[in-house]
Design an enzyme around this catalytic site. Structure first.
Site, PDB file in Angstrom:
ATOM      1  N   SER A 333      67.477  73.032 119.118  1.00  0.00           N
ATOM      2  CA  SER A 333      68.475  73.243 120.168  1.00  0.00           C
ATOM      3  C   SER A 333      67.908  74.138 121.271  1.00  0.00           C
ATOM      4  CB  SER A 333      69.737  73.876 119.575  1.00  0.00           C
ATOM      5  OG  SER A 333      70.669  74.167 120.593  1.00  0.00           O
ATOM      6  N   TRP A 336      65.369  72.155 123.207  1.00  0.00           N
ATOM      7  CA  TRP A 336      66.043  71.165 124.055  1.00  0.00           C
ATOM      8  C   TRP A 336      66.360  71.762 125.421  1.00  0.00           C
ATOM      9  CZ3 TRP A 336      70.735  71.180 126.560  1.00  0.00           C
ATOM     10  CH2 TRP A 336      71.214  69.971 127.047  1.00  0.00           C
ATOM     11  N   HIS A 337      66.693  73.060 125.446  1.00  0.00           N
ATOM     12  CA  HIS A 337      67.089  73.695 126.703  1.00  0.00           C
ATOM     13  C   HIS A 337      65.931  73.904 127.665  1.00  0.00           C
ATOM     14  CE1 HIS A 337      70.868  74.590 124.591  1.00  0.00           C
ATOM     15  NE2 HIS A 337      71.375  74.719 125.790  1.00  0.00           N
ATOM     16  N   GLY A 338      64.721  73.936 127.185  1.00  0.00           N
ATOM     17  CA  GLY A 338      63.625  74.116 128.128  1.00  0.00           C
ATOM     18  C   GLY A 338      62.301  74.376 127.455  1.00  0.00           C
ATOM     19  N   PHE A 493      68.181  71.426 132.760  1.00  0.00           N
ATOM     20  CA  PHE A 493      67.902  71.094 131.373  1.00  0.00           C
ATOM     21  C   PHE A 493      68.024  69.586 131.110  1.00  0.00           C
ATOM     22  CE2 PHE A 493      69.871  75.481 130.925  1.00  0.00           C
ATOM     23  CZ  PHE A 493      68.643  76.098 130.994  1.00  0.00           C
TER      24      PHE A 493
END
Length: 493
Positions: A333, A336-338, A493
């Protein structure tokens, strides 16, 4: 913030003049020109969504069209092919193509740069090429949306659609295209197959949610961003008390920004007769970190739960496997954001928060709304809420910082004696106004916490003229703070 370098001038922001012109044109065309034919409506929505996305950079339309065609073909082939090996190969093809594109655009340089650093640490000097890659907006969102479609067909939870226009509209639906909610095909896709009738009450409710979303974004998030940016970008100049205020401002910035976007997206979809899933459920009123993650970015949290956590074994098995699964889901997770270690640390920190609750089997004790049948929380709930918010604020420091060194320096100053010093921000009239607006915001959110969005039910018992005074009051505040066209955080994102 770690950005992708995209210019906000070319993105059709929900709070921009471009969108204010675009939305009524699409609304009129949709309900007055194509309302007799559902196929023409869906085609019009698809073309409008492509215009919306192409406003940023038309070249990246090829990516979303390619993903659409691939998953449409794979989805239909999965129902024809009965051989398990061939079906698995089709699923893997969809996963590899979609995640391969996401990895190329979002993570290629991250892996190359870390590869160079690792070899440099060992004494080797290598110079592989990095690429000057622009990150396509929304790619993390629509990639997961199309992936869930093929995975659900593979698992025989849904049937594929034969209508490629409906499927293209589902993938590219402009209200939630670039920052969610990440919709499942079982919820959104059937809505493109049914005839939609204009519903005045649903449209009015949509406009109310859009208004509240704009208030969150323009009034709360953008104003908090000014002070959060000032403090984070100059953190070496401030003491612990000021840095703590900066972290709190960022916490409200990211919540107002992202949940505001979701409210506008859900409200806009309702104008066209569509129901999108709730993406935020007042997460800052959570009593533990497990409840927070059931209420924050619900569409992503539930996606990882259903397509990663449960297939890994979920909470089955021994404690080591449970801990492993929790770490995997939170680290993924974060990633996934960066493409930055700060996001991975942020995910890992949330895993550390979550694991003791899970091991104590207390991760599902707060399934109701806080102070469900009361106006105010009791002392225990209040302490739990403040504690959870404090842990969340601490984690957000990693999310906001440029790198791990910056985050650790920031946190170490907060936990120094300077925490007890007088904050170094001058209490100008603007800051005082923002604090008052934040208090108003929290009051409205608290008394609206049992609804899907804060002002959905809060005014229903009021007399009509009081209701409209309240709505115009919110509108006037929104308009008075408009004009900056600040980018939504989650566009990167």
């Amino acid at each position: 913030m770690h950005g992708n370098g995209n210019s906000i001038k070319t993105i059709m922001l929900f709070n921009s003049i471009d969108f204010i012109i675009f939305l009524p044109i699409v609304f009129i065309g949709y309900w007055f020109l194509f309302n007799k034919n559902i196929k023409y409506q869906n085609l019009f929505i698809t073309i409008s969504s492509y215009v919306f996305y192409g406003w940023w950079d038309w070249r990246f339309l090829s990516l979303i069209i390619f993903s659409t065609v691939v998953d449409y073909i794979v989805g239909n082939r999965l129902t024809i092919v009965n051989n398990k090996t061939k079906r698995r190969a089709l699923l893997y093809a969809s996963i590899l193509i979609n995640l391969g594109l996401l990895a190329l655009f979002k993570y290629y340089n991250f892996f190359i740069e870390n590869f160079i650093e690792a070899f440099s640490f060992l004494g080797f000097s290598i110079k592989p090429n990095t690429l000057n890659i622009i990150l396509p907006i929304g790619i993390s969102f629509y990639t997961f949306q199309t992936l869930s479609y093929t995975i659900d067909i593979y698992n025989k939870k849904i049937q594929p659609t034969k209508d490629i226009i409906s499927f293209a509209a589902f993938v590219s639906f402009f209200p939630q295209l670039v920052a969610g909610p990440i919709e499942r095909a079982k919820n959104l896709l059937p809505q493109f197959h049914k005839k939609r009738e204009f519903n005045y009450l649903k449209a009015k409710d949509g406009i109310k949610q859009i208004l509240w979303g704009l208030f969150k974004k323009i009034v709360i998030a953008d104003n908090c961003a000014e002070y959060a940016n000032l403090i984070f970008n100059n953190s070496v100049d401030y003491g612990g008390s000021t840095l703590l205020i900066g972290a709190i401002f960022f916490s409200f910035q990211i919540y107002g920004d992202f949940s505001g976007y979701s409210d506008i997206a859900i409200g806009t979809a309702r104008l066209f007769g569509f129901n999108l899933m709730q993406n935020f459920a007042f997460p800052y009123f959570s009593r533990d970190i497990a409840e927070f993650w059931r209420r924050w970015h619900i569409s992503l949290s539930s996606w990882f739960r259903d397509y990663l956590y449960i297939p890994l074994g979920g909470n089955r098995g021994n404690n080591i496997k449970k801990i492993r699964n929790i770490f995997i889901i939170f680290l993924v997770s974060g990633f996934w954001h960066g493409a930055n270690w700060t996001f991975i640390i942020w995910g890992g920190l949330n895993a550390l928060y979550f694991i003791p609750i899970m091991l104590a089997k207390k991760n599902r004790i707060h399934l109701d709304t806080i102070a469900q049948n009361k106006n105010f929380p009791d002392f225990k709930d209040l302490i739990s809420m403040i504690s959870t918010f404090s842990l969340t604020v601490l984690a957000w420091i990693f999310f906001r910082s440029e790198n791990i060194t910056h985050a650790l320096s920031y946190i170490s100053k907060i936990f120094s004696s300077s925490l007890f010093s007088i904050p170094e921000i001058k209490l100008e009239s603007k800051l005082t106004n923002i604090i008052l607006l934040l208090i108003l915001f929290l009051i409205i959110e608290w008394f609206g916490r049992r609804s899907k969005y804060a002002i959905e039910e809060i005014t229903k018992r009021w007399k009509l003229h009081y209701r409209y005074i309240f709505y115009y009051f919110l509108l006037i505040i929104v308009l008075s703070f408009s004009g900056k066209e600040q980018e939504f955080i989650y566009f990167q994102f």
